[in-house]
Design an enzyme around this catalytic site. Structure first.
Site, short mmCIF file in Angstrom:
data_model
loop_
_atom_site.label_atom_id
_atom_site.label_comp_id
_atom_site.label_asym_id
_atom_site.label_seq_id
_atom_site.Cartn_x
_atom_site.Cartn_y
_atom_site.Cartn_z
N ASP A 32 0.78 -1.22 -0.02
CA ASP A 32 -0.08 -0.12 -0.11
C ASP A 32 0.90 1.14 0.06
OD1 ASP A 32 -3.21 0.38 1.07
OD2 ASP A 32 -1.88 2.25 1.13
N ASN A 88 -12.97 -3.16 2.93
CA ASN A 88 -14.19 -2.08 2.71
C ASN A 88 -14.94 -2.21 1.66
OD1 ASN A 88 -12.83 -1.10 5.33
ND2 ASN A 88 -11.37 -0.05 4.02
N GLN A 95 -14.22 2.45 1.51
CA GLN A 95 -13.78 2.10 0.21
C GLN A 95 -13.33 3.33 -0.35
OE1 GLN A 95 -16.32 -0.61 -1.96
NE2 GLN A 95 -14.29 -1.45 -3.17
N HIS A 101 -10.48 -5.42 -2.82
CA HIS A 101 -9.04 -5.46 -2.26
C HIS A 101 -9.25 -5.95 -0.86
CE1 HIS A 101 -9.93 -1.38 -2.10
NE2 HIS A 101 -9.18 -1.16 -1.22
N HIS A 103 -6.98 -5.31 2.44
CA HIS A 103 -5.84 -5.30 3.23
C HIS A 103 -5.30 -6.28 4.10
CE1 HIS A 103 -6.75 -0.79 2.58
NE2 HIS A 103 -8.16 -1.22 2.43
P1 AMP Z 1 -9.89 1.16 0.61
O1 AMP Z 1 -10.07 2.60 1.37
O2 AMP Z 1 -10.06 0.11 1.26
O3 AMP Z 1 -10.47 1.36 -0.67
O4 AMP Z 1 -8.21 1.21 0.47
C1 AMP Z 1 -7.42 1.70 -0.69
C2 AMP Z 1 -5.95 1.55 -0.40
O5 AMP Z 1 -5.37 1.57 -1.65
C3 AMP Z 1 -5.49 2.72 0.63
O6 AMP Z 1 -5.00 2.23 1.62
C4 AMP Z 1 -4.86 3.33 -0.34
O7 AMP Z 1 -3.43 3.88 0.36
C5 AMP Z 1 -4.20 2.46 -1.40
N1 AMP Z 1 -3.89 2.89 -2.87
C6 AMP Z 1 -4.41 3.88 -3.49
N2 AMP Z 1 -3.75 3.92 -4.66
C7 AMP Z 1 -2.52 3.20 -4.48
C8 AMP Z 1 -1.71 2.84 -5.56
N3 AMP Z 1 -1.48 3.28 -6.67
N4 AMP Z 1 -0.73 1.96 -4.96
C9 AMP Z 1 -0.76 1.20 -3.87
N5 AMP Z 1 -1.58 1.72 -3.20
C10 AMP Z 1 -2.70 2.50 -3.38
#
Ligand code: AMP
Ligand code: ZN
Length: 138
Positions: A32, A88, A95, A101, A103
Protein backbone atom coordinates in the site's frame (compact mmCIF):
# COMPACT_ATOMS: atom_id res chain seq x y z
CA UNK A 1 -13.17 -8.77 -17.09
CA UNK A 2 -11.02 -5.67 -16.72
CA UNK A 3 -12.25 -2.11 -16.29
CA UNK A 4 -10.26 0.29 -18.47
CA UNK A 5 -10.75 3.14 -16.01
CA UNK A 6 -9.68 1.16 -12.95
CA UNK A 7 -6.23 1.80 -11.50
CA UNK A 8 -6.19 -1.51 -9.58
CA UNK A 9 -6.96 -3.43 -12.82
CA UNK A 10 -3.89 -1.79 -14.35
CA UNK A 11 -1.73 -2.47 -11.29
CA UNK A 12 -2.95 -6.05 -10.86
CA UNK A 13 -2.19 -6.84 -14.51
CA UNK A 14 1.22 -5.15 -14.51
CA UNK A 15 0.33 -2.19 -16.76
CA UNK A 16 1.21 0.19 -13.93
CA UNK A 17 4.26 -0.72 -11.83
CA UNK A 18 3.83 -1.55 -8.18
CA UNK A 19 5.86 -2.97 -5.33
CA UNK A 20 4.74 -6.57 -5.69
CA UNK A 21 5.30 -9.12 -2.95
CA UNK A 22 3.36 -12.04 -4.50
CA UNK A 23 1.74 -12.92 -7.82
CA UNK A 24 -0.12 -15.92 -9.22
CA UNK A 25 -2.66 -16.49 -12.03
CA UNK A 26 -5.49 -14.85 -10.08
CA UNK A 27 -3.90 -12.26 -7.78
CA UNK A 28 -1.20 -9.69 -7.32
CA UNK A 29 -0.27 -8.60 -3.79
CA UNK A 30 1.25 -5.13 -3.58
CA UNK A 31 2.44 -2.79 -0.88
CA UNK A 32 0.00 0.00 0.00
CA UNK A 33 1.31 3.47 -0.94
CA UNK A 34 -0.08 4.90 2.30
CA UNK A 35 0.75 2.15 4.80
CA UNK A 36 -1.03 1.95 8.16
CA UNK A 37 2.03 0.04 9.41
CA UNK A 38 5.31 -1.26 7.98
CA UNK A 39 4.52 -3.87 5.31
CA UNK A 40 0.81 -3.02 4.81
CA UNK A 41 -0.17 -4.97 1.69
CA UNK A 42 -3.18 -5.19 -0.61
CA UNK A 43 -4.46 -8.39 -2.20
CA UNK A 44 -5.79 -7.53 -5.66
CA UNK A 45 -7.62 -9.99 -7.93
CA UNK A 46 -6.52 -9.61 -11.56
CA UNK A 47 -10.16 -9.54 -12.66
CA UNK A 48 -12.28 -6.50 -11.87
CA UNK A 49 -14.90 -6.90 -9.13
CA UNK A 50 -16.20 -3.72 -7.53
CA UNK A 51 -16.55 -5.18 -4.05
CA UNK A 52 -17.14 -8.40 -2.12
CA UNK A 53 -20.76 -8.59 -3.32
CA UNK A 54 -19.57 -8.74 -6.93
CA UNK A 55 -16.73 -11.19 -6.29
CA UNK A 56 -16.61 -14.46 -8.22
CA UNK A 57 -17.07 -17.39 -5.79
CA UNK A 58 -13.97 -19.27 -6.94
CA UNK A 59 -11.85 -16.15 -6.46
CA UNK A 60 -13.53 -15.43 -3.13
CA UNK A 61 -12.60 -18.90 -1.89
CA UNK A 62 -8.92 -18.13 -2.50
CA UNK A 63 -8.79 -14.74 -0.79
CA UNK A 64 -8.71 -15.81 2.87
CA UNK A 65 -6.08 -18.55 2.35
CA UNK A 66 -3.95 -15.99 0.52
CA UNK A 67 -4.45 -13.48 3.34
CA UNK A 68 -3.28 -16.14 5.80
CA UNK A 69 -0.26 -16.93 3.62
CA UNK A 70 0.82 -13.29 3.34
CA UNK A 71 0.14 -12.58 7.02
CA UNK A 72 2.12 -15.67 8.08
CA UNK A 73 5.00 -14.58 5.85
CA UNK A 74 4.91 -11.15 7.48
CA UNK A 75 5.11 -12.69 10.95
CA UNK A 76 8.14 -14.75 9.91
CA UNK A 77 9.92 -12.03 7.95
CA UNK A 78 8.92 -8.66 9.45
CA UNK A 79 8.55 -9.81 13.04
CA UNK A 80 5.02 -8.49 13.46
CA UNK A 81 3.10 -10.03 16.34
CA UNK A 82 -0.14 -10.34 14.38
CA UNK A 83 -1.99 -8.90 11.43
CA UNK A 84 -5.42 -7.62 10.42
CA UNK A 85 -7.30 -8.66 7.30
CA UNK A 86 -9.51 -5.69 6.46
CA UNK A 87 -11.88 -5.31 3.55
CA UNK A 88 -14.08 -2.26 2.93
CA UNK A 89 -17.29 -2.30 0.88
CA UNK A 90 -18.90 0.98 -0.12
CA UNK A 91 -17.94 4.59 0.42
CA UNK A 92 -19.70 4.68 3.79
CA UNK A 93 -17.45 1.81 4.90
CA UNK A 94 -14.26 3.60 3.82
CA UNK A 95 -13.82 2.05 0.38
CA UNK A 96 -11.95 4.49 -1.85
CA UNK A 97 -10.90 2.24 -4.75
CA UNK A 98 -13.80 0.35 -6.26
CA UNK A 99 -11.91 -2.77 -7.26
CA UNK A 100 -12.16 -5.46 -4.59
CA UNK A 101 -9.09 -5.60 -2.37
CA UNK A 102 -8.16 -7.08 1.00
CA UNK A 103 -5.78 -5.19 3.25
CA UNK A 104 -3.15 -7.23 5.11
CA UNK A 105 -1.94 -4.98 7.93
CA UNK A 106 0.97 -6.18 10.08
CA UNK A 107 0.58 -5.35 13.78
CA UNK A 108 3.66 -4.87 15.91
CA UNK A 109 4.12 -4.85 19.67
CA UNK A 110 4.34 -1.11 20.44
CA UNK A 111 3.32 -0.41 16.82
CA UNK A 112 1.06 2.41 15.66
CA UNK A 113 -2.42 2.58 17.13
CA UNK A 114 -4.90 1.74 14.38
CA UNK A 115 -8.37 2.94 15.26
CA UNK A 116 -11.03 0.31 15.68
CA UNK A 117 -14.47 0.96 17.11
CA UNK A 118 -15.69 1.72 20.58
CA UNK A 119 -17.92 -1.13 21.70
CA UNK A 120 -21.50 0.06 22.11
CA UNK A 121 -24.33 -1.45 24.13
CA UNK A 122 -27.35 -3.40 22.95
CA UNK A 123 -30.04 -5.11 24.98
CA UNK A 124 -31.06 -8.70 24.17
CA UNK A 125 -34.31 -7.24 22.75
CA UNK A 126 -32.40 -4.91 20.42
CA UNK A 127 -30.15 -7.77 19.27
CA UNK A 128 -33.22 -9.93 18.58
CA UNK A 129 -34.87 -7.08 16.66
CA UNK A 130 -31.86 -6.36 14.44
CA UNK A 131 -31.36 -10.09 13.82
CA UNK A 132 -34.96 -10.27 12.56
CA UNK A 133 -34.29 -7.35 10.19
CA UNK A 134 -31.13 -8.89 8.78
CA UNK A 135 -32.86 -12.24 8.23
CA UNK A 136 -35.51 -10.51 6.11
CA UNK A 137 -32.74 -9.39 3.73
CA UNK A 138 -31.23 -12.88 3.25
P1 AMP B 1 -9.81 1.30 0.59
O1 AMP B 1 -9.93 2.56 1.42
O2 AMP B 1 -10.15 0.06 1.34
O3 AMP B 1 -10.51 1.41 -0.75
O4 AMP B 1 -8.26 1.16 0.33
C1 AMP B 1 -7.59 1.72 -0.76
C2 AMP B 1 -6.12 1.63 -0.42
O5 AMP B 1 -5.40 1.71 -1.62
C3 AMP B 1 -5.62 2.76 0.48
O6 AMP B 1 -5.02 2.18 1.64
C4 AMP B 1 -4.61 3.49 -0.39
O7 AMP B 1 -3.49 3.93 0.35
C5 AMP B 1 -4.21 2.43 -1.39
N1 AMP B 1 -3.81 2.89 -2.71
C6 AMP B 1 -4.47 3.75 -3.51
N2 AMP B 1 -3.81 3.89 -4.69
C7 AMP B 1 -2.73 3.07 -4.62
C8 AMP B 1 -1.67 2.73 -5.51
N3 AMP B 1 -1.56 3.31 -6.72
N4 AMP B 1 -0.73 1.86 -5.10
C9 AMP B 1 -0.81 1.29 -3.86
N5 AMP B 1 -1.78 1.55 -3.00
C10 AMP B 1 -2.72 2.43 -3.35
ZN1 ZN C 1 -10.45 -2.99 -11.51
Amino acid sequence: MKDENCIFCKIANGEIPSTTVYEDDDFRVILDLGPASRGHALILPKEHFADVCALDEAIAAKVLPLGAKIGSAMKRSLGCAGFNLVQNNGEAAGQTVFHFHMHVIPRYEDGPVIAGWTPGKASPEELAQVAQEIKKGL
